[in-house]
Design an enzyme around this catalytic site. Structure first.
Site, PDB file in Angstrom:
ATOM      1  N   HIS A  49       0.830  -1.206   0.000  1.00 18.60           N
ATOM      2  CA  HIS A  49       0.000   0.000   0.000  1.00 18.60           C
ATOM      3  C   HIS A  49       0.868   1.261   0.000  1.00 18.60           C
ATOM      4  O   HIS A  49       0.550   2.226   0.700  1.00 18.60           O
ATOM      5  CB  HIS A  49      -0.903   0.038   1.248  1.00 18.60           C
ATOM      6  CG  HIS A  49      -1.958  -1.008   1.252  1.00 18.60           C
ATOM      7  ND1 HIS A  49      -2.687  -1.333   2.384  1.00 18.60           N
ATOM      8  CD2 HIS A  49      -2.439  -1.804   0.270  1.00 18.60           C
ATOM      9  CE1 HIS A  49      -3.549  -2.282   2.090  1.00 18.60           C
ATOM     10  NE2 HIS A  49      -3.421  -2.592   0.817  1.00 18.60           N
ATOM     11  N   HIS A  75      -7.257   0.742   3.182  1.00 17.03           N
ATOM     12  CA  HIS A  75      -6.618   0.288   1.941  1.00 17.03           C
ATOM     13  C   HIS A  75      -6.760   1.399   0.901  1.00 17.03           C
ATOM     14  O   HIS A  75      -7.789   2.057   0.827  1.00 17.03           O
ATOM     15  CB  HIS A  75      -7.267  -1.010   1.476  1.00 17.03           C
ATOM     16  CG  HIS A  75      -7.042  -2.151   2.423  1.00 17.03           C
ATOM     17  ND1 HIS A  75      -7.110  -3.457   2.052  1.00 17.03           N
ATOM     18  CD2 HIS A  75      -6.731  -2.155   3.743  1.00 17.03           C
ATOM     19  CE1 HIS A  75      -6.843  -4.236   3.088  1.00 17.03           C
ATOM     20  NE2 HIS A  75      -6.624  -3.460   4.133  1.00 17.03           N
ATOM     21  N   PRO A  76      -5.739   1.598   0.074  1.00 20.39           N
ATOM     22  CA  PRO A  76      -5.686   2.852  -0.689  1.00 20.39           C
ATOM     23  C   PRO A  76      -6.480   2.899  -1.998  1.00 20.39           C
ATOM     24  O   PRO A  76      -6.661   3.974  -2.557  1.00 20.39           O
ATOM     25  CB  PRO A  76      -4.195   3.000  -1.008  1.00 20.39           C
ATOM     26  CG  PRO A  76      -3.675   1.603  -0.989  1.00 20.39           C
ATOM     27  CD  PRO A  76      -4.487   0.837   0.000  1.00 20.39           C
ATOM     28  N   GLN A  77      -6.963   1.770  -2.495  1.00 20.36           N
ATOM     29  CA  GLN A  77      -7.525   1.774  -3.846  1.00 20.36           C
ATOM     30  C   GLN A  77      -8.622   2.828  -4.012  1.00 20.36           C
ATOM     31  O   GLN A  77      -8.594   3.625  -4.961  1.00 20.36           O
ATOM     32  CB  GLN A  77      -8.087   0.386  -4.191  1.00 20.36           C
ATOM     33  CG  GLN A  77      -8.631   0.298  -5.615  1.00 20.36           C
ATOM     34  CD  GLN A  77      -9.453  -0.960  -5.847  1.00 20.36           C
ATOM     35  OE1 GLN A  77      -9.811  -1.675  -4.907  1.00 20.36           O
ATOM     36  NE2 GLN A  77      -9.761  -1.230  -7.096  1.00 20.36           N
TER      37      GLN A  77
HETATM   38  C1  LIG Z   1      -0.229  -7.208  -4.733  1.00 19.81           C
HETATM   39  C2  LIG Z   1      -1.019  -5.976  -4.385  1.00 19.81           C
HETATM   40  C3  LIG Z   1      -2.237  -6.116  -3.729  1.00 19.81           C
HETATM   41  C4  LIG Z   1      -2.985  -4.976  -3.413  1.00 19.81           C
HETATM   42  N1  LIG Z   1      -4.206  -5.132  -2.809  1.00 19.81           N
HETATM   43  C5  LIG Z   1      -4.953  -4.051  -2.539  1.00 19.81           C
HETATM   44  C6  LIG Z   1      -6.241  -4.172  -1.953  1.00 19.81           C
HETATM   45  O1  LIG Z   1      -6.708  -5.278  -1.701  1.00 19.81           O
HETATM   46  N2  LIG Z   1      -6.951  -3.045  -1.671  1.00 19.81           N
HETATM   47  C7  LIG Z   1      -6.459  -1.800  -1.945  1.00 19.81           C
HETATM   48  O2  LIG Z   1      -7.151  -0.799  -1.658  1.00 19.81           O
HETATM   49  N3  LIG Z   1      -5.235  -1.650  -2.499  1.00 19.81           N
HETATM   50  C8  LIG Z   1      -4.478  -2.734  -2.815  1.00 19.81           C
HETATM   51  N4  LIG Z   1      -3.248  -2.589  -3.377  1.00 19.81           N
HETATM   52  C9  LIG Z   1      -2.756  -1.214  -3.592  1.00 19.81           C
HETATM   53  C10 LIG Z   1      -3.312  -0.603  -4.866  1.00 19.81           C
HETATM   54  O3  LIG Z   1      -3.197  -1.525  -5.945  1.00 19.81           O
HETATM   55  C11 LIG Z   1      -2.504   0.675  -5.193  1.00 19.81           C
HETATM   56  O4  LIG Z   1      -2.622   1.587  -4.111  1.00 19.81           O
HETATM   57  C12 LIG Z   1      -3.007   1.377  -6.451  1.00 19.81           C
HETATM   58  O5  LIG Z   1      -2.991   0.499  -7.565  1.00 19.81           O
HETATM   59  C13 LIG Z   1      -2.116   2.566  -6.745  1.00 19.81           C
HETATM   60  O6  LIG Z   1      -2.587   3.179  -7.921  1.00 19.81           O
HETATM   61  P1  LIG Z   1      -1.639   4.068  -8.812  1.00 19.81           P
HETATM   62  O7  LIG Z   1      -2.476   4.610  -9.905  1.00 19.81           O
HETATM   63  O8  LIG Z   1      -0.894   5.001  -7.936  1.00 19.81           O
HETATM   64  O9  LIG Z   1      -0.538   3.091  -9.411  1.00 19.81           O
HETATM   65  P2  LIG Z   1      -0.658   1.730 -10.241  1.00 19.81           P
HETATM   66  O10 LIG Z   1      -1.984   1.095 -10.064  1.00 19.81           O
HETATM   67  O11 LIG Z   1       0.565   0.947  -9.910  1.00 19.81           O
HETATM   68  O12 LIG Z   1      -0.577   2.222 -11.752  1.00 19.81           O
HETATM   69  C14 LIG Z   1       0.624   2.624 -12.353  1.00 19.81           C
HETATM   70  C15 LIG Z   1       0.571   2.207 -13.804  1.00 19.81           C
HETATM   71  O13 LIG Z   1       1.645   2.804 -14.509  1.00 19.81           O
HETATM   72  C16 LIG Z   1       2.250   1.843 -15.349  1.00 19.81           C
HETATM   73  N5  LIG Z   1       3.657   2.268 -15.520  1.00 19.81           N
HETATM   74  C17 LIG Z   1       4.629   2.277 -14.586  1.00 19.81           C
HETATM   75  N6  LIG Z   1       5.769   2.776 -15.095  1.00 19.81           N
HETATM   76  C18 LIG Z   1       5.513   3.103 -16.383  1.00 19.81           C
HETATM   77  C19 LIG Z   1       6.291   3.663 -17.425  1.00 19.81           C
HETATM   78  N7  LIG Z   1       7.575   4.014 -17.237  1.00 19.81           N
HETATM   79  N8  LIG Z   1       5.708   3.844 -18.635  1.00 19.81           N
HETATM   80  C20 LIG Z   1       4.403   3.506 -18.835  1.00 19.81           C
HETATM   81  N9  LIG Z   1       3.610   2.979 -17.867  1.00 19.81           N
HETATM   82  C21 LIG Z   1       4.156   2.779 -16.660  1.00 19.81           C
HETATM   83  C22 LIG Z   1       2.100   0.531 -14.597  1.00 19.81           C
HETATM   84  O14 LIG Z   1       2.188  -0.561 -15.486  1.00 19.81           O
HETATM   85  C23 LIG Z   1       0.703   0.693 -13.985  1.00 19.81           C
HETATM   86  O15 LIG Z   1      -0.296   0.263 -14.879  1.00 19.81           O
HETATM   87  C24 LIG Z   1      -2.491  -3.696  -3.728  1.00 19.81           C
HETATM   88  C25 LIG Z   1      -1.258  -3.567  -4.393  1.00 19.81           C
HETATM   89  C26 LIG Z   1      -0.538  -4.696  -4.731  1.00 19.81           C
HETATM   90  C27 LIG Z   1       0.773  -4.542  -5.485  1.00 19.81           C
END
Ligand SMILES: Cc1cc2nc3c(=O)[nH]c(=O)nc-3n(C[C@H](O)[C@H](O)[C@H](O)COP(=O)(O)OP(=O)(O)OC[C@H]3O[C@@H](n4cnc5c(N)ncnc54)[C@H](O)[C@@H]3O)c2cc1C
Length: 436
Positions: free
Chosen positions: A372, A416-418
């Site tokens: 998270h 949880h951060p989603q």
């Molecule tokens: C295994 C796991 C389980 C989790 N379970 C939960 C849960 O049950 N409940 C909950 O609330 N949260 C959960 N989380 C946390 C949640 O998934 C994250 O907080 C959330 O996805 C963050 O969103 P974001 O948009 O910041 O980043 P991300 O969702 O990581 O999105 C970033 C995107 O950018 C893309 N990217 C990265 N670098 C590049 C680049 N250089 N060029 C192009 N594209 C790129 C990646 O492929 C990805 O698609 C979990 C996380 C993980 C890893």
């Protein structure tokens, strides 16, 4: 909120009026486990800090209750399925797969205008590079690890560290990659007197395949759940010396310091693999208001090499003390009458962790993160000399560059951060539209 996969009666398991009909589908657990009734019964019996909460997502996050998952009609509902897939046929939208952004580049140095993205179109070091210039602005949403990675590779970050890494700085922004914050998480294992845990499913390929086939054919069974059906968020005791010593790091009296997640089997987080025999309860506990801070830094100057991630798990004394408290709370919870005849004993090293010092040692050995992380491109007030983005999510000191992802959270939410990420994204969409 949509019905759970098994269609069971959910009256009394959530507050319907607290939920809307947004794009992301959310549901209650769609497959029962033998822990569920025990957790709910114990929370009703113990009350106080362990009280039952009918709906953890209805504005009051404290207490024990049912997990709500972003699952609809037996499938994961996400930003991709709920927001992106329905609009893929728009003529003003192109999605480039197997492509990575390798740098953001300036189109102008004064004022510094960063609206060009360099991409590698087959996602390999040898890929041809192309530059795409945004007429309005660039929005970076590469997440808590890769957003700061991309900025650092582009020369945006702490100048001296960039020079040491071999990158020419274009903007001295100290907060990039700093303030990495995550929920530290440990498994508390107990042996149980039951053959119905998911342990045999993980050990036995035939049983595993049967469960998978059931899920694939009908969207039913064990694989429809996360596999935690119940959870809790708790405050430390009011008299906790930790609060006296460090103040209250949570966002207020309605927010938690620790979390419990109940799993009906041996969840192999941390260093211990699943034992080859036996049946288990994993009561995972986490600190949701941690004070430890890690960072992201460059390992090399190649965008294809992973950056260095220091999550700094349990490096602050508050976090160690809070996780020790969660272990005591876990022991108290499973000692309640509802667990009689089910929970046999703490398992493995936990059985020997009888003092605060030994519990702290156990926590340090078994701690991992909940995945998270937040905070590596933190939002701060406009005039602040810390942080990376302003409240409108524009990168400080730069034109035409915005960040929209969990890296902008200045502090970690005690949940949880989603959902919080989606809230930020919805708000960002409004800010962007308004600025056009
Ligand atoms: C295994 C796991 C389980 C989790 N379970 C939960 C849960 O049950 N409940 C909950 O609330 N949260 C959960 N989380 C946390 C949640 O998934 C994250 O907080 C959330 O996805 C963050 O969103 P974001 O948009 O910041 O980043 P991300 O969702 O990581 O999105 C970033 C995107 O950018 C893309 N990217 C990265 N670098 C590049 C680049 N250089 N060029 C192009 N594209 C790129 C990646 O492929 C990805 O698609 C979990 C996380 C993980 C890893």
């Amino acid at each position: 909120m949509v019905p759970p996969a098994d269609g069971h009666d959910t009256i009394g398991q959530f507050i319907p009026s607290a939920h809307g009909n947004g794009l992301v589908e959310v549901s209650l657990p769609g497959f029962p486990t033998q822990l569920d009734d025990r957790v709910i019964k114990t929370s009703k019996q113990l009350g106080g800090r362990f009280h039952y909460n009918v709906d953890l997502n209805a504005g009051k996050a404290l207490g024990f209750g049912w997990v709500q998952s972003s699952i609809g009609h037996s499938r994961r509902s996400s930003g991709a399925t709920a927001y992106l897939e329905p609009v893929l046929n728009r003529t003003n939208l192109d999605v480039l797969t197997n492509t990575i952004a390798t740098r953001v580049l300036p189109s102008k140095n004064s004022p510094l205008t960063l609206n060009i993205v360099e991409i590698a179109t087959s996602g390999q070091p040898s890929s041809p590079r192309h530059n795409i210039t945004a007429t309005q602005e660039l929005i970076v949403s590469a997440g808590v690890v890769n957003t700061p990675h991309l900025l650092l590779l582009s020369g945006i970050g702490p100048s001296s560290a960039l020079r040491t890494a071999g990158i020419t700085p274009i903007l001295d922004l100290h907060g990039v990659g700093q303030n990495f914050t995550d929920h530290p998480f440990i498994p508390n294992y107990f042996t149980v007197n039951s053959n119905a845990t998911f342990d045999d499913v993980l050990r036995n390929e035939t049983i595993f395949s049967a469960n998978l086939a059931q899920y694939m054919a009908s969207g039913q069974g064990l694989f429809v759940i996360t596999p935690a059906n119940t959870q809790s968020f708790m405050r430390l005791p009011k008299s906790s010396p930790l609060l006296k010593r460090f103040g209250d790091p949570s966002s207020g009296p309605g927010s938690g310091h620790t979390e419990f997640v109940f799993m009906d089997g041996f969840a192999a987080f941390g260093p211990l693999p699943q034992p080859s025999t036996g049946h288990f309860l994993t009561l995972a506990t986490a600190v949701v208001s941690p004070l430890s801070r890690g960072n992201i830094s460059l390992s090399t100057t190649s965008p294809f090499d992973q950056p260095l991630i220091d999550p700094a798990v349990l490096t602050h004394e508050f976090d160690v003390g809070a996780i020790v408290q969660s272990m005591k709370d876990a022991q108290k919870f499973v000692s309640a009458p509802a667990w009689d005849g089910f929970v046999v004993a703490p398992f493995g090293d936990l059985a020997q962790a009888t003092t605060d010092e030994l519990k702290a040692a156990y926590a340090k050995k078994y701690a991992t993160t909940v995945n998270h992380p937040v905070g590596t491109a933190a939002m701060s007030p406009k005039q602040a000399n810390w942080g990376v983005v302003d409240p409108d999510l524009r990168v400080k000191g730069v034109e035409k560059l915005r960040i929209v992802d969990a890296s902008i959270f200045p502090v970690i939410p005690e949940v949880h951060p989603q959902a919080v990420v989606y809230t930020v994204a919805e708000r960002a969409a409004d800010l962007i539209l308004r600025s056009l």
